[in-house]
Motif scaffolding. Structure first.
Motif, PDB file in Angstrom:
ATOM      1  N   ARG A  67      63.314 -29.226  67.040  1.00 50.47           N
ATOM      2  CA  ARG A  67      63.358 -30.266  66.023  1.00 50.47           C
ATOM      3  C   ARG A  67      64.771 -30.398  65.445  1.00 50.47           C
ATOM      4  O   ARG A  67      65.577 -29.467  65.527  1.00 50.47           O
ATOM      5  N   LEU A  68      65.011 -31.544  64.854  1.00 50.62           N
ATOM      6  CA  LEU A  68      66.218 -31.765  64.083  1.00 50.62           C
ATOM      7  C   LEU A  68      65.831 -32.124  62.659  1.00 50.62           C
ATOM      8  O   LEU A  68      64.934 -32.951  62.444  1.00 50.62           O
ATOM      9  N   LEU A  69      66.511 -31.498  61.698  1.00 47.16           N
ATOM     10  CA  LEU A  69      66.456 -31.934  60.311  1.00 47.16           C
ATOM     11  C   LEU A  69      67.772 -32.641  60.029  1.00 47.16           C
ATOM     12  O   LEU A  69      68.841 -32.024  60.062  1.00 47.16           O
ATOM     13  N   ILE A  70      67.722 -33.936  59.779  1.00 48.71           N
ATOM     14  CA  ILE A  70      68.918 -34.728  59.495  1.00 48.71           C
ATOM     15  C   ILE A  70      68.926 -35.025  58.002  1.00 48.71           C
ATOM     16  O   ILE A  70      67.993 -35.635  57.471  1.00 48.71           O
ATOM     17  N   ILE A  71      69.980 -34.578  57.313  1.00 48.96           N
ATOM     18  CA  ILE A  71      70.026 -34.678  55.858  1.00 48.96           C
ATOM     19  C   ILE A  71      71.141 -35.641  55.448  1.00 48.96           C
ATOM     20  O   ILE A  71      72.301 -35.481  55.860  1.00 48.96           O
ATOM     21  N   ASN A  72      70.800 -36.634  54.667  1.00 48.75           N
ATOM     22  CA  ASN A  72      71.801 -37.529  54.090  1.00 48.75           C
ATOM     23  C   ASN A  72      72.580 -36.752  53.033  1.00 48.75           C
ATOM     24  O   ASN A  72      72.037 -36.330  52.015  1.00 48.75           O
ATOM     25  N   ALA A  73      73.889 -36.553  53.257  1.00 50.51           N
ATOM     26  CA  ALA A  73      74.687 -35.691  52.390  1.00 50.51           C
ATOM     27  C   ALA A  73      75.377 -36.442  51.264  1.00 50.51           C
ATOM     28  O   ALA A  73      76.180 -35.847  50.535  1.00 50.51           O
ATOM     29  N   VAL A  74      75.096 -37.726  51.100  1.00 49.06           N
ATOM     30  CA  VAL A  74      75.800 -38.522  50.081  1.00 49.06           C
ATOM     31  C   VAL A  74      74.803 -39.184  49.138  1.00 49.06           C
ATOM     32  O   VAL A  74      73.639 -39.389  49.475  1.00 49.06           O
ATOM     33  N   LEU A 115      69.361 -27.730  63.640  1.00 53.29           N
ATOM     34  CA  LEU A 115      68.533 -27.550  64.831  1.00 53.29           C
ATOM     35  C   LEU A 115      67.557 -26.413  64.555  1.00 53.29           C
ATOM     36  O   LEU A 115      67.952 -25.340  64.098  1.00 53.29           O
ATOM     37  N   THR A 116      66.278 -26.628  64.829  1.00 55.79           N
ATOM     38  CA  THR A 116      65.289 -25.630  64.440  1.00 55.79           C
ATOM     39  C   THR A 116      64.092 -25.645  65.380  1.00 55.79           C
ATOM     40  O   THR A 116      63.865 -26.611  66.125  1.00 55.79           O
ATOM     41  N   HIS A 117      63.332 -24.558  65.351  1.00 55.30           N
ATOM     42  CA  HIS A 117      62.012 -24.484  65.976  1.00 55.30           C
ATOM     43  C   HIS A 117      61.155 -23.593  65.091  1.00 55.30           C
ATOM     44  O   HIS A 117      61.575 -22.499  64.713  1.00 55.30           O
ATOM     45  N   PRO A 118      59.936 -24.033  64.736  1.00 50.95           N
ATOM     46  CA  PRO A 118      59.139 -23.278  63.769  1.00 50.95           C
ATOM     47  C   PRO A 118      58.520 -22.004  64.325  1.00 50.95           C
ATOM     48  O   PRO A 118      58.144 -21.113  63.555  1.00 50.95           O
ATOM     49  N   MET A 125      60.836 -17.990  64.112  1.00 50.77           N
ATOM     50  CA  MET A 125      61.458 -19.235  63.701  1.00 50.77           C
ATOM     51  C   MET A 125      62.969 -19.135  63.945  1.00 50.77           C
ATOM     52  O   MET A 125      63.570 -18.081  63.770  1.00 50.77           O
ATOM     53  N   VAL A 126      63.565 -20.246  64.426  1.00 58.28           N
ATOM     54  CA  VAL A 126      65.013 -20.288  64.623  1.00 58.28           C
ATOM     55  C   VAL A 126      65.579 -21.502  63.902  1.00 58.28           C
ATOM     56  O   VAL A 126      64.904 -22.517  63.737  1.00 58.28           O
ATOM     57  N   MET A 127      66.837 -21.385  63.428  1.00 57.02           N
ATOM     58  CA  MET A 127      67.497 -22.519  62.789  1.00 57.02           C
ATOM     59  C   MET A 127      69.001 -22.333  62.885  1.00 57.02           C
ATOM     60  O   MET A 127      69.510 -21.218  62.916  1.00 57.02           O
ATOM     61  N   ASN A 128      69.706 -23.450  62.946  1.00 57.83           N
ATOM     62  CA  ASN A 128      71.157 -23.414  63.080  1.00 57.83           C
ATOM     63  C   ASN A 128      71.730 -24.754  62.641  1.00 57.83           C
ATOM     64  O   ASN A 128      71.277 -25.798  63.082  1.00 57.83           O
ATOM     65  N   GLN A 129      72.731 -24.719  61.755  1.00 60.13           N
ATOM     66  CA  GLN A 129      73.378 -25.960  61.330  1.00 60.13           C
ATOM     67  C   GLN A 129      74.429 -26.350  62.367  1.00 60.13           C
ATOM     68  O   GLN A 129      75.330 -25.580  62.682  1.00 60.13           O
ATOM     69  N   LEU A 130      74.311 -27.575  62.902  1.00 59.10           N
ATOM     70  CA  LEU A 130      75.194 -28.028  63.973  1.00 59.10           C
ATOM     71  C   LEU A 130      76.566 -28.409  63.447  1.00 59.10           C
ATOM     72  O   LEU A 130      76.726 -28.803  62.298  1.00 59.10           O
TER      73      LEU A 130
END
Length: 554
Positions: free
Chosen positions: A159-166, A214-217, A228-233
């Motif tokens: 999965r992707l978590l896309i976060i609006n940073a503004v 980038l993640t997988h639950p 669970m894995v996660m990493n900020q691209l």
């Protein structure tokens, strides 16, 4: 690590090396790997300066916590309930904003009883608008590891978590593999959007800055459990250059090694790979680099700057390229099973420090074949520690070894080595406005900065030449002078402190005879900053130095 995959993608040139900042945004992905335990989601926030105010805002319910921390070097742990995790594939407001009046670092962690997956939350200045997505097919990866895929369809994809940073509306464009089709998603200020990728998405971009996790639950493993894995691209790279990745693992630990890419990138495998040579994986293939236990590559080089990842059940680990080696890292030892993997030049491993002391327990250093580097692991240090080198750049990873292994790059505090420790603000050379004699110049520098400049090594000389800009030919005093009794040169650090001369940058035919000059000046006429001797009563501009400030952990 019994098995790993390597993924590769391009990242942004000009990214800030350090992870310090005043504005951060993140979110907690779904974690079902610990459903039978009391799950934890928390942030570790470290202050770098005194009198720091930190605000944590959870957009999901408007919760706002502001804490004032008077002391530098303090790590504050803030816990969140499991409800903050985003488990739906939707747009939502479950983002977390961290703001401060002084620079801080932020580490995001999730897990239970010491089994904690973490990643460094990148400050706002490290975020960009375009991200290339690794080519990851969950079913294919499971097959490579000899593992079965869950019957739960919603857990069969990364999965992707896309976060609006503004704080403005941001339109996110999601580019699909093969067809070039794009799907757009409009995000409200600080909202996020979660989607499954499963080898279908190759690029994500926004009209303004975004953060992408980038993640997988529940990445399945062989022991009838999942992690669970996660990493900020990292963002996309614009310009090209050769990149080198030393790999810190022994060949006996690696059973399989794969390389995937979302773009065709020329990759050369290190000399330990049998039949090594240039490999160009396509955008849809997984390139098999290793199948066995005796020929794990220890160095990978690429034709352009990229991001390279190890992936296994429990790990999405960014390998640190040589270009991103740094002077000082911050490591949080959050359990007895937590360690730090350190990569340093083989010739200077003895100089690596933890806080103000040598590394504990005299770790064993392993040479990385085909490179000038070696690596070692230090286990269970202080609760938090700085790991640094006085002269050369290093790389540091945080690892946790329990039932499974977890790993992530450590927090970068400063990319430049410093002989005295973990520098928060670099030393600064400043040229005084008035022409003074040597003694008056030293007093001027002591009153307005710290002292006349002392040049102990070549990189100090280079920094002085790079930092000082003069409008016209001139000369300046540095803190070097001769003894009246022995005529030997020494650095005048203070009224009662001197340092012997071990490095010189004299101009031709210099220094002159003692009777013609007992003090040293620098020529700024041609920008070469060579030294020459001169009478101490001569009138020249003082070249002052403002000492760095250092991180001392409490």
């Amino acid at each position: 690590m019994l098995a790993v995959l390597l993924t590769i993608f391009m990242f942004s040139q000009g990214l800030s090396m350090d992870n310090c900042g005043t504005n951060f945004i993140t979110a907690f992905p779904e974690n079902i790997a610990y459903y039978f335990q009391n799950n934890h989601n928390y942030l570790k926030i470290t202050t770098l300066y005194p009198d720091t105010d930190v605000s944590i805002i959870y957009m999901g319910n408007g919760f706002n916590n502001t804490t004032s921390i008077s002391t530098a070097g303090v790590t504050w742990t803030f816990n969140f309930p499991k409800e903050v995790e985003e488990y739906q594939l939707i747009s939502s407001n479950k983002s977390i904003i961290i703001r401060s009046n002084n620079n801080i670092t932020v580490l995001s962690m999730t897990g239970w009883q010491g089994r904690l997956q973490s990643h460094v939350v990148q400050p706002e200045q490290n975020l960009r608008t375009v991200y290339t997505i690794p080519n990851l097919n969950y079913a294919s990866i499971m097959a490579k590891f000899g593992l079965s895929v869950s019957s739960e369809v919603r857990y069969n994809s990364f999965r992707l978590l896309i976060i609006n940073a503004v704080n403005a509306t941001n339109t996110v464009s999601i580019k699909k593999l093969g067809t070039g089709d794009r799907v757009t998603q409009t995000l409200n200020p600080y909202f996020l959007y979660q989607l499954q990728i499963n080898n279908t998405v190759i690029e994500v971009s926004g009209t303004d800055k975004i953060a992408v996790i980038l993640t997988h639950p529940c990445f399945e493993s062989k022991n009838c459990s999942c992690n669970m894995v996660m990493n900020q691209l990292r963002p996309v790279m614009q310009n090209g250059a050769v990149e080198r990745f030393p790999i810190t693992m022994s060949s006996t630990e690696v059973k399989q090694l794969f390389l995937t890419t979302s773009q065709s990138v020329e990759v050369a495998v290190g000399d330990l790979q049998a039949g090594s040579g240039t490999q160009v994986p396509s955008s849809t293939d997984i390139l098999h680099l290793l199948n066995g236990v005796n020929n794990a590559p220890q160095l990978i080089t690429t034709s352009i700057p990229i991001s390279l990842r190890l992936i296994s059940p429990g790990i999405i680990l960014d390998l640190i390229p040589v270009s991103m080696f740094s002077g000082c890292f911050l490591v949080h030892f959050y359990s007895p099973n937590t360690g730090a993997v350190i990569v340093a030049e083989t010739s200077s491993t003895a100089s690596v420090k933890m806080n103000a002391a040598p590394l504990p327990s005299a770790p064993t250093w392993n040479v990385i074949s085909g490179t000038e580097y070696s690596w070692a692991t230090v286990w269970s240090g202080p609760t938090s520690a700085t790991i640094w080198h006085p002269d050369s750049k290093i790389a540091v990873y945080t690892v946790e070894l329990s039932i499974s292994m977890y790993a992530s790059p450590a927090i970068i505090i400063n990319d430049e080595p410093d002989p005295k420790g973990c520098a928060l603000t670099p030393g600064k050379f400043v040229v005084g406005e008035e022409d003074l004699n040597w003694t008056m110049s030293r007093e001027y520098c002591k009153h307005n900065f710290d002292n006349l400049a002392s040049i102990f090594r070549q990189n100090n000389q280079d920094k002085m030449a790079a930092n000082i800009k003069v409008q016209e030919p001139t000369e300046g005093w540095i803190g070097l002078r001769r003894s009246l009794f022995s005529t030997e040169w020494y650095w005048s650090i203070s009224d009662n402190t001197t340092t012997p001369l071990n490095f010189t940058y004299w101009a031709d035919q210099q220094p002159d005879l003692p009777q013609r000059g007992l003090c040293a000046s620098v020529s700024m006429a041609l920008g070469n900053f060579t030294w020459k001797s001169a009478p101490c009563c001569s009138i020249k501009k003082p070249i002052c130095f403002k000492n760095p400030t250092y991180l001392v952990l409490i």
